[in-house]
Design an enzyme around this catalytic site. Structure first.
Site, mmCIF file in Angstrom:
data_model
loop_
_atom_site.group_PDB
_atom_site.id
_atom_site.type_symbol
_atom_site.label_atom_id
_atom_site.label_comp_id
_atom_site.label_asym_id
_atom_site.label_seq_id
_atom_site.Cartn_x
_atom_site.Cartn_y
_atom_site.Cartn_z
ATOM 1 N N GLU A 1 98.519 63.539 65.882
ATOM 2 C CA GLU A 1 99.144 64.250 64.746
ATOM 3 C C GLU A 1 100.565 63.733 64.540
ATOM 4 O OE1 GLU A 1 98.714 68.338 66.438
ATOM 5 O OE2 GLU A 1 97.044 68.507 65.040
ATOM 6 N N GLU B 1 99.598 66.943 58.215
ATOM 7 C CA GLU B 1 99.331 68.343 58.558
ATOM 8 C C GLU B 1 100.159 69.273 57.675
ATOM 9 O OE1 GLU B 1 99.788 69.339 62.714
ATOM 10 O OE2 GLU B 1 99.783 71.492 62.254
ATOM 11 N N CYS C 1 97.422 77.100 63.284
ATOM 12 C CA CYS C 1 98.869 77.070 63.018
ATOM 13 C C CYS C 1 99.191 77.036 61.529
ATOM 14 C CB CYS C 1 99.509 75.874 63.710
ATOM 15 S SG CYS C 1 98.636 74.320 63.448
#
Ligand code: FUB
Ligand code: ZN
Length: 609
Positions: A301, A317, A395
């Site tokens: 990520e 993200e 998240c």
């Protein structure tokens, strides 16, 4: 640790909470969906996913059982949701929101240990063994989200229940970490900016000192990187003030940069601020997608190399986009420079809200810029899987919620001399200047139309400056005051209008939001020879569902771009008709709205050779 404390660096001040209110239009609609659909649905998801049950078990309200639901940082999903619940109440009282806040606060309070420690995973799974794995344990990350929620509640609702929980925990952290105590930093930053906000809320300088310690201690090899990742992945390869390019896990890097900016601002550390500004510049020039999305690599990520911005393999993200907004906001306050608001706007309109469906009930974790024909989904986060109601690692959804709930806070700032409007939306703005109180009313149909009318509704008798952001793409914009044309100068700056204002004065800004072609930097090899379509702050994309030719093979030619207002489509959008090379027309829609009808081939960049 003695601070290098000098003078706070702050070119601009945030307005007092509630002083700026978005009253209608694009963001109002998104925010209403957030309030009426997303936040209530999340209450159910947090229950179904077992996230709230973790806290009930940690609090002893339910038997501990033998399992823990979700990731070891699952508590943060609750804290981010609580933060959204708090900001919403700043705008309008709601019995439902108040009840959620009250009951969840009571739960969190009950899960706190007598010395202030709080983490349901550590309690339930690690048998209370604290701070044993700072690299991966996320304990300070969890603490950070708790602190942020507590500050939001205190500011937005005046309820100090969670603030008391947060300060007990922060006091414990101050006793635990620092020189002469445990030397360490968390593998996932966030605690830094949370501690600075808690310092701002409470005035307790120990919190700022601890935040400063965490920033300064980084880059000295305190973390032992696990697995394949080296120290750069955890931003521990260089002292923060020596970094000029962000590396590693994107959300970690950006939260750290935001927290370090807070520390630099509060301690008057110009050297640190300059280093951070330099990293921001590098990020914008070589690590940021057209959408504002950041973090190109699925693996870890993470940020990629400079100009490694593949559209099809983009990770982007949603949390990284939000973290980028948070960082840019801090740099905007520190410097007053419009480039930071430009990136905030680009990121919000594109990389952040692409992360949530138009119904507000489904989310993208990864925000790709291209889906090929016959692409397959091998991951819940894949674009091809479509937006999901929730994630095992959840998240992003509550991060979107708290961002939309607090959006009013980003539209304007003030300084002693005036008010600066950064984001355009129908809104009312109030500010206290050295000369007295100012009131503004903003009317606009932005981003679909470029006219922004600002009416002065309150003004002191002395002169003051009304500053309006001219986005970098807005070359050719015009402005007038009470019908008299004003020189605007080049775009990409603030238009500063200083005069003795009187109630009823009207400023009209016309921003050229018409469709334009954007060409990529030649160094981004994966999109060389392509163009993208943009309208004002909106990045457009082509979805297969709108075309009568195969998108994968399509190419565009020169020729007029035709905008079509479609109130019936995707909640009301303007589409752009783009001439294809074979003489047919392609239809582009705003990128944020893609995958709301079907998930199929889509591209932002399209062949133009
Ligand atoms: O590690 C906590 C969060 O989970 C990160 O910020 C996200 O990138 C996801 O990995
Ligand atoms: Zn996320």
């Amino acid at each position: 640790m003695p601070l290098r404390a000098q003078r706070q660096i702050a070119a601009r001040r945030p307005l007092r909470l509630g002083a700026a209110t978005i009253t209608g239009g694009f963001w109002h609609d998104r925010r209403e969906t957030n309030r009426t659909s997303t936040i209530p649905a999340a209450a159910r998801r947090l229950e179904e996913a077992g996230t709230l049950r973790n806290l009930r078990r940690a609090a002893g309200h339910e038997p501990a059982g033998d399992g823990f639901a979700g990731k070891l940082f699952a508590d943060t999903d609750v804290y981010k949701w609580l933060e959204a619940v708090a900001w919403e109440q700043a705008r309008s009282a709601s019995a439902e929101l108040a009840e959620w806040q009250k009951t969840t606060n009571a739960l969190v309070e009950a899960a706190q240990e007598p010395d202030g420690y709080l983490n349901s995973y550590v309690r339930l799974v690690l048998g209370g063994q604290r701070f044993g794995d700072l690299e991966k344990g996320h304990e300070l990350y969890c603490a950070g989200h708790l602190l942020q929620a507590a500050v939001a509640q205190s500011r937005a609702t005046g309820d100090h229940t969670l603030l008391a929980v947060a300060t007990r925990f922060a006091d414990l952290l101050c006793k635990t970490f620092g020189p002469g105590r445990t030397e360490g930093v968390d593998g996932h930053p966030l605690i830094e900016m949370a501690l600075v906000e808690l310092y701002r809320e409470t005035g307790t300088s120990a919190y700022l000192e601890l935040a400063s310690y965490f920033v300064e201690a980084r880059g000295h090899g305190l973390l032992e990187p696990p697995g394949h990742h080296g120290p750069a992945y955890f931003q521990d390869h260089l002292p923060v003030r020596d970094v000029r390019t962000l590396t590693g896990h994107a959300v970690r890097a950006l939260y750290l940069a935001a927290g370090a900016t807070d520390v630099a601002v509060e301690t008057g550390d110009q050297e640190l601020l300059d280093a951070l500004r330099s990293s921001w510049q590098t990020m914008v020039e070589s690590q940021t997608y057209l959408t504002g999305g950041v973090g190109s690599r699925w693996y870890g990520e993470a940020f990629g190399d400079p100009f490694e911005l593949p559209p099809d393999a983009a990770y982007c993200e949603t949390c990284a986009a939000i973290a980028s907004v948070q960082w840019s906001w801090r740099l905007l306050l520190a410097t007053g420079e419009s480039q930071y608001a430009d990136l905030i706007e680009r990121t919000l309109y594109n990389a952040v809200i692409s992360g949530v469906s138009l119904t507000g009930r489904e989310f993208f974790y990864v925000n790709t810029l291209k889906v090929r024909n016959n692409a397959f989904a091998d991951d819940q986060r894949s674009a091809v899987a479509g937006r999901q109601p929730w994630f095992g690692t959840a998240c992003c959804p509550p991060n979107v919620m708290r961002t939309l709930s607090s959006l009013d806070q980003l539209i304007a700032t003030s300084d002693d001399d005036g008010v600066q409007v950064h984001l355009y939306a129908p809104a009312t703005v109030a500010a206290e200047l050295a000369a007295g109180s100012v009131g503004l009313e903003v009317a606009t149909r932005y981003p679909w139309h470029g006219r922004v009318t600002v009416t002065v509704t309150g003004s002191p008798a002395q002169p003051w400056t009304l500053a309006l952001r001219l986005p970098a793409w807005a070359a050719g914009c015009t402005a007038s005051v009470n019908g008299i044309a004003q020189p605007t100068g080049p775009a990409g700056r603030m238009l500063e209008l200083r005069r003795t204002w009187t109630v009823g004065d009207e400023v009209v800004l016309d921003l050229p939001v018409g469709a334009r072609r954007t060409v990529p930097d030649d160094r981004i090899d994966s999109v060389r020879g392509c163009v993208a379509i943009e309208c004002g702050p909106l990045v457009y994309c082509f979805e297969q569902v709108d075309q009568d030719l195969v998108l994968d093979a399509a190419a565009v030619s020169a020729g007029d771009l035709v905008e079509v207002e479609r109130p019936d489509l995707l909640g009301g959008v303007t589409t752009v008709e783009v001439p294809a090379r074979d003489g047919r027309m392609l239809t582009a829609i705003p990128y944020y709205a893609w995958a709301n009808r079907e998930v199929g081939p889509m591209t932002v960049w399209i062949d133009a050779r």
